[in-house]
Design a protein around this motif. Structure first.
Motif, PDB file in Angstrom:
ATOM      1  N   GLN A 194       0.833  -1.213   0.000  1.00 14.78           N
ATOM      2  CA  GLN A 194       0.000   0.000   0.000  1.00 14.78           C
ATOM      3  C   GLN A 194       0.861   1.254   0.000  1.00 14.78           C
ATOM      4  O   GLN A 194       1.924   1.287   0.607  1.00 14.78           O
ATOM      5  CB  GLN A 194      -0.899   0.027   1.245  1.00 14.78           C
ATOM      6  CG  GLN A 194      -1.729  -1.214   1.449  1.00 14.78           C
ATOM      7  CD  GLN A 194      -2.687  -1.491   0.316  1.00 14.78           C
ATOM      8  OE1 GLN A 194      -3.026  -0.575  -0.452  1.00 14.78           O
ATOM      9  NE2 GLN A 194      -3.124  -2.715   0.186  1.00 14.78           N
ATOM     10  N   ASN A 195       0.354   2.287  -0.678  1.00 16.21           N
ATOM     11  CA  ASN A 195       1.033   3.579  -0.642  1.00 16.21           C
ATOM     12  C   ASN A 195       0.991   4.158   0.766  1.00 16.21           C
ATOM     13  O   ASN A 195       0.023   3.950   1.495  1.00 16.21           O
ATOM     14  CB  ASN A 195       0.344   4.561  -1.586  1.00 16.21           C
ATOM     15  CG  ASN A 195       0.819   4.387  -3.002  1.00 16.21           C
ATOM     16  OD1 ASN A 195       1.846   3.752  -3.242  1.00 16.21           O
ATOM     17  ND2 ASN A 195       0.090   4.959  -3.930  1.00 16.21           N
ATOM     18  N   PHE A 217      -3.808  -2.784  -5.582  1.00 15.96           N
ATOM     19  CA  PHE A 217      -3.577  -2.675  -4.148  1.00 15.96           C
ATOM     20  C   PHE A 217      -4.402  -3.693  -3.376  1.00 15.96           C
ATOM     21  O   PHE A 217      -4.245  -3.846  -2.182  1.00 15.96           O
ATOM     22  CB  PHE A 217      -3.942  -1.275  -3.649  1.00 15.96           C
ATOM     23  CG  PHE A 217      -5.410  -1.006  -3.743  1.00 15.96           C
ATOM     24  CD1 PHE A 217      -6.247  -1.274  -2.672  1.00 15.96           C
ATOM     25  CD2 PHE A 217      -5.969  -0.504  -4.898  1.00 15.96           C
ATOM     26  CE1 PHE A 217      -7.602  -1.059  -2.757  1.00 15.96           C
ATOM     27  CE2 PHE A 217      -7.335  -0.286  -4.990  1.00 15.96           C
ATOM     28  CZ  PHE A 217      -8.144  -0.560  -3.923  1.00 15.96           C
ATOM     29  N   LEU A 226      -9.759   3.768  -4.239  1.00 15.74           N
ATOM     30  CA  LEU A 226     -11.014   3.069  -3.996  1.00 15.74           C
ATOM     31  C   LEU A 226     -12.193   3.969  -4.214  1.00 15.74           C
ATOM     32  O   LEU A 226     -13.293   3.646  -3.843  1.00 15.74           O
ATOM     33  CB  LEU A 226     -11.049   2.598  -2.545  1.00 15.74           C
ATOM     34  CG  LEU A 226     -10.411   1.249  -2.316  1.00 15.74           C
ATOM     35  CD1 LEU A 226     -10.343   0.960  -0.865  1.00 15.74           C
ATOM     36  CD2 LEU A 226     -11.211   0.198  -3.020  1.00 15.74           C
ATOM     37  N   ASN A 262      -5.014   2.051   3.080  1.00 16.87           N
ATOM     38  CA  ASN A 262      -5.625   0.735   2.951  1.00 16.87           C
ATOM     39  C   ASN A 262      -4.853  -0.262   3.795  1.00 16.87           C
ATOM     40  O   ASN A 262      -3.635  -0.244   3.828  1.00 16.87           O
ATOM     41  CB  ASN A 262      -5.583   0.279   1.499  1.00 16.87           C
ATOM     42  CG  ASN A 262      -6.370   1.207   0.605  1.00 16.87           C
ATOM     43  OD1 ASN A 262      -7.416   1.709   0.987  1.00 16.87           O
ATOM     44  ND2 ASN A 262      -5.851   1.449  -0.583  1.00 16.87           N
ATOM     45  N   MET A 310      -2.480   6.169  -5.757  1.00 18.90           N
ATOM     46  CA  MET A 310      -2.829   5.414  -4.706  1.00 18.90           C
ATOM     47  C   MET A 310      -3.922   4.656  -4.996  1.00 18.90           C
ATOM     48  O   MET A 310      -4.824   4.984  -5.537  1.00 18.90           O
ATOM     49  CB  MET A 310      -3.093   6.286  -3.750  1.00 18.90           C
ATOM     50  CG  MET A 310      -4.137   6.992  -3.772  1.00 18.90           C
ATOM     51  SD  MET A 310      -3.173   7.849  -3.732  1.00 18.90           S
ATOM     52  CE  MET A 310      -1.968   7.376  -4.320  1.00 18.90           C
ATOM     53  N   ALA A 311      -3.771   3.635  -4.690  1.00 22.85           N
ATOM     54  CA  ALA A 311      -4.707   2.625  -4.610  1.00 22.85           C
ATOM     55  C   ALA A 311      -6.057   3.231  -4.441  1.00 22.85           C
ATOM     56  O   ALA A 311      -6.535   3.463  -3.358  1.00 22.85           O
ATOM     57  CB  ALA A 311      -4.351   1.937  -3.389  1.00 22.85           C
TER      58      ALA A 311
END
Lengths: 338, 243
Positions: A64-65, A288, B4, A246, B1-2
């Motif tokens: 994860q970032n 991710f 969502l 996350n 980033m991931a």
């Protein structure tokens, strides 16, 4: 990423709830297994285990970032008031993810006001001791969700202690408040998230298809952020250890039964495909989430349950033993111990 | 980033739903202590809500009146005027605010005010125009024959006769604007909408959400009753005719 307007959420949730409730009724059979036998590949080793307390498994391969809390300041304001950034860096130095979880829990679960919670933390942490003194009016922006409001109030309290005339200004989404921070006329300080802010500025400077520069390494990301910030007339302080990113949670009972505390250990213990993953609908497609867990950690999942993005559905499914592991946010108040 | 997308921190428990995290602590729909503890905040948002609503409807009326008169006078123009005000109404409010923000200042309430004003036009122009078109041509003819100039004709003949339709338009526009103000949340100027979205984002704090939502409903009702009273005061002849 996850810090965007949540206006559409109520609408979306109604739909998600209906589906998820139906899923829960039809497919809740995986609870009978109890705690598995310490990593034996029996095919039942990693079935969900119900339990109230949720714990995050460490992201030891940095999938994860790094979304650490970092103060974002208008560059001109920071130059005019040398005492500003050190005061905010003092908050970064003192704040931990555990603090963040407790602050969120105090507001989201115990229903205290964000102002009270922020004041109590500032007093307890002692960050205001020996601050350089400045002066002038400073408006701290805070988005309309618990963590951002609490952090904005913490910043404002600390800045007040440092001699500034600080106030909190409620703002909307990043597309609107970041330009305001860059111009500096309406707000001058904002509690940002490291990777999210970095990628936002990266896309602004280098175009929508810019190569991502944020990563799981907080220091590397902060270094990549500095030139982007300078080009935009912003200045970022020290990233805090506290992060809201996350994360993958399991129940305490599940973790204790297998003796795992990191995702790598989980991958070693659960090679038999009995893991049930829960997360948002896009999880099976996003690097991710499921693909990342499979490629980076070599995890294998027996099943994926479509729930929500770190929301109440995922947490309830974990607690009731319907999923083994679920996507949450690392500072969620539900992770509070006790 | 991931990414969502938005991060939903809320959950609504419906019948038979699993026990959600939001339900662990007491989370009643109605909580008087929430209202008393946060009275200043609520009153602040209410004030902003009222200012935005009143501002938008007043500005809308000031723009709609000349447009309606123009559309009545020049038939060729009535199509485009009505069409344009309807087209503006179809722009999603989220897009509208995002589009206006660079010009009006990203966090300023002006963004919301302009958007809401444009939205009132579709209701106001149509109602104003319908009201003025319903003024009988022979009445206007007679007034002109009696030496009424254009100003006097408008104030003493057109306006009083069109008043019921004009007031109906103002009432609908006001009620719909009260509801629309809440969308201003994306700029941080959503009036009581700040409470509704804030409650969703605080682990589904029902008391806060209900306070915001009920506040909107009550505000709309009060505004409608007030405008109905104004209409009664302004049109005493409608009651005299009934008596």
């Amino acid at each position: 990423m996850h810090r965007r307007p949540r206006i559409l959420v109520p609408l979306a949730l109604a739909g998600v709830l209906l589906t998820a409730t139906a899923c829960g009724e039809s497919g809740s059979s995986g609870t009978g297994g109890g705690s598995g036998g310490g990593g034996s590949a029996s095919g039942e080793a990693c079935v969900p285990v119900a339990g109230d307390q949720l714990v995050v498994l460490e992201d030891d391969q940095q999938l994860q970032n790094a979304d650490n809390i970092v103060p974002a300041v208008n560059a001109a304001t920071a130059q005019a008031s040398p005492a500003l950034l050190p005061a905010l860096d003092a908050v970064s130095a003192a704040l931990t993810t555990e603090d963040l979880i407790e602050l969120n829990a105090a507001v989201d679960v115990d229903r205290q006001s964000a102002e009270e919670v922020a004041t109590a933390w500032v007093e307890e942490s002692g960050v205001t001791d020996g601050l350089e003194q400045g002066s002038g009016a400073i408006a701290v922006g805070g988005a309309n969700f618990t963590e951002s409001t609490v952090l904005a109030n913490i910043y404002a309290n600390v800045l007040t202690a440092a001699g500034f005339d600080a106030s909190v200004r409620e703002v909307g989404n990043r597309e609107l408040y970041l330009p305001a921070l860059i111009s500096g006329s309406e707000i001058q300080v904002f509690p940002e998230y490291l990777s999210t802010a970095t990628e936002f500025l990266n896309r602004q400077v280098n175009g929508a298809d810019a190569e991502p520069v944020a990563s799981g390494d907080a220091q590397a990301t902060a270094t990549a952020l500095q030139p982007l910030a300078e080009q935009n007339g912003l200045l970022f302080g020290e990233p805090s250890e506290a992060a809201d990113q996350n994360a993958f949670a399991v129940t305490q009972e599940f973790a204790d039964g297998l003796g795992v505390s990191t995702l790598s250990e989980l991958a070693d213990a659960c090679g038999d495909g009995s893991l049930v993953l829960g997360g948002p609908a896009e999880c099976p497609d996003r690097p991710f989430c499921q693909p990342g867990l499979e490629d980076t950690y070599g995890l294998t999942f027996g099943e994926f349950r479509e729930l929500d993005a770190g929301g109440p559905l995922t947490k309830a499914a974990l607690q009731q033993g319907e999923i083994s592991i679920g996507l949450v946010f690392s500072s969620d108040g539900a992770l509070a111990q006790g | 980033m991931a990414s969502l997308g938005a991060r939903p921190v809320l959950g609504a428990a419906s019948d038979g739903a699993p026990v959600l995290a939001a339900d662990e602590a007491p989370n009643p729909w109605f909580d008087p202590s929430y209202v008393t503890d946060n009275w200043d905040t609520i009153v602040g948002y209410l004030g902003q809500h009222v200012r935005l609503t009143v501002g938008a409807v007043l500005l809308g009326a000031l723009i709609a009146l000349p447009l309606a008169l123009l559309a009545r006078r020049t038939r060729v123009l009535s199509g485009p005027v009505l069409g344009l005000s309807s087209v503006v109404y179809t722009i999603p409010s989220l897009a509208m605010f995002s589009f206006l923000a660079p010009f009006t200042g990203p966090l300023s309430a002006t963004t919301v005010l302009i958007g809401l004003t444009l939205y009132t036009l579709v209701i106001l122009v149509r109602n104003f125009l319908a009201g003025f078109q319903a003024v009988p041509a022979d009445v206007r003819e007679a007034a002109r024959g009696m030496g009424y100039g254009p100003g006097r004709l408008f104030l003493q003949v057109d306006l009083p006769l069109a008043l019921p339709a004009v007031m109906a338009g103002l009432r609908i526009a006001t009620v719909s604007t009260v509801a629309l103000v809440t969308v201003g949340v994306i700029t941080g100027n959503g009036g009581l909408g700040q409470l509704i979205v804030g409650g969703f984002n605080a682990n589904f704090y029902r008391a806060e959400i209900v306070t915001g939502a009920l506040g909107c409903v009550l505000l709309a009702l009060v505004a409608d009753v007030l405008l109905a009273g104004v209409e009664r005061l302004l049109t005493p002849w409608t009651r005299a005719a009934l008596a």
